[in-house]
Design an enzyme around this catalytic site. Sequence first.
Site, mmCIF file in Angstrom:
data_model
loop_
_atom_site.group_PDB
_atom_site.id
_atom_site.type_symbol
_atom_site.label_atom_id
_atom_site.label_comp_id
_atom_site.label_asym_id
_atom_site.label_seq_id
_atom_site.Cartn_x
_atom_site.Cartn_y
_atom_site.Cartn_z
ATOM 1 N N MET A 1 38.132 44.955 34.591
ATOM 2 C CA MET A 1 37.921 44.740 36.042
ATOM 3 C C MET A 1 38.492 46.187 36.545
ATOM 4 S SD MET A 1 40.454 42.469 38.497
ATOM 5 C CE MET A 1 39.863 41.800 39.839
ATOM 6 N N CYS A 2 37.937 46.855 37.437
ATOM 7 C CA CYS A 2 38.149 48.164 38.072
ATOM 8 C C CYS A 2 39.412 48.327 38.675
ATOM 9 C CB CYS A 2 37.047 48.631 39.006
ATOM 10 S SG CYS A 2 35.415 48.582 38.202
ATOM 11 N N GLY A 3 39.963 49.695 38.335
ATOM 12 C CA GLY A 3 41.405 49.928 39.066
ATOM 13 C C GLY A 3 41.386 51.278 39.782
ATOM 14 N N ARG A 33 43.989 45.948 32.943
ATOM 15 C CA ARG A 33 42.916 45.358 33.589
ATOM 16 C C ARG A 33 41.869 45.310 33.087
ATOM 17 N NH1 ARG A 33 44.122 45.070 39.212
ATOM 18 N NH2 ARG A 33 41.900 45.324 39.743
ATOM 19 N N ASN A 131 37.188 49.249 43.888
ATOM 20 C CA ASN A 131 37.404 48.144 42.949
ATOM 21 C C ASN A 131 36.759 46.981 43.907
ATOM 22 O OD1 ASN A 131 38.508 46.114 41.197
ATOM 23 N ND2 ASN A 131 40.265 45.890 42.775
#
Length: 226
Positions: A1-3, A33, A131
């Site tokens: 998952m992007c942050g 993440r 995100n």
Amino acid sequence: MCGIFAYLNYNVNRERRYILQVLFNGLRRLEYRGYDSAGIAIDSDPKALPQRSSASDSDPPPIVFRQEGNIESLVKSVYQDVAKLELSMEASFSTHAGIAHTRWATHGEPAPRNSHPQSSGAGNEFLVVHNGVITNYEVLKETLIRHGYTFESETDTEVIPKLAKYVYDKANEAAGGQVVTFSQVVLEVMRHLEGAYALIFKSSHYPNELIACKRGSPLLLGVKVS
């Protein structure tokens, strides 16, 4: 998952070394993440900035660093590139806006070209960390290609800074010399985006400013008063 992560120091002197450490530490806090690549964008040395011919001239383009792999790989490559570019680590900024990103590949393989920040094109006039997912990016991409934009990544994110540049250029043509604000540009970009997302925009046209916005995805703002 992007942050996504950003740091803006306002009216308080910070050296480039400190700014980089804050951005890197922000990314390290997002390691839980999961990610496959990372990147940051910072400004050039203040002493290296050319004299402006008018108050409306844009600042020189921000410097973008992107790297596949873990955050420490990015850290190592940034310090190597800073040395090659002969950027001063002691350069002091009274105000500076930096952005950073960890990526978990959803559109395109893990590679520097698919890492964030994604750019509007040559000169990095607009940069975005993202995100979430832009569900209508293919339609937007086709439209921008028809208007002469060239895409370098396979990401859904790249349409955002390119759309920002398109909106900015068109707004300035129609403004007749009136100032088009950063917020106006971003709000118009958001009007065309579908999906769930959190975004941070940086632009050489609006030095020392960041715009953060969200739809669906979480976004946290912190303010420290010293």
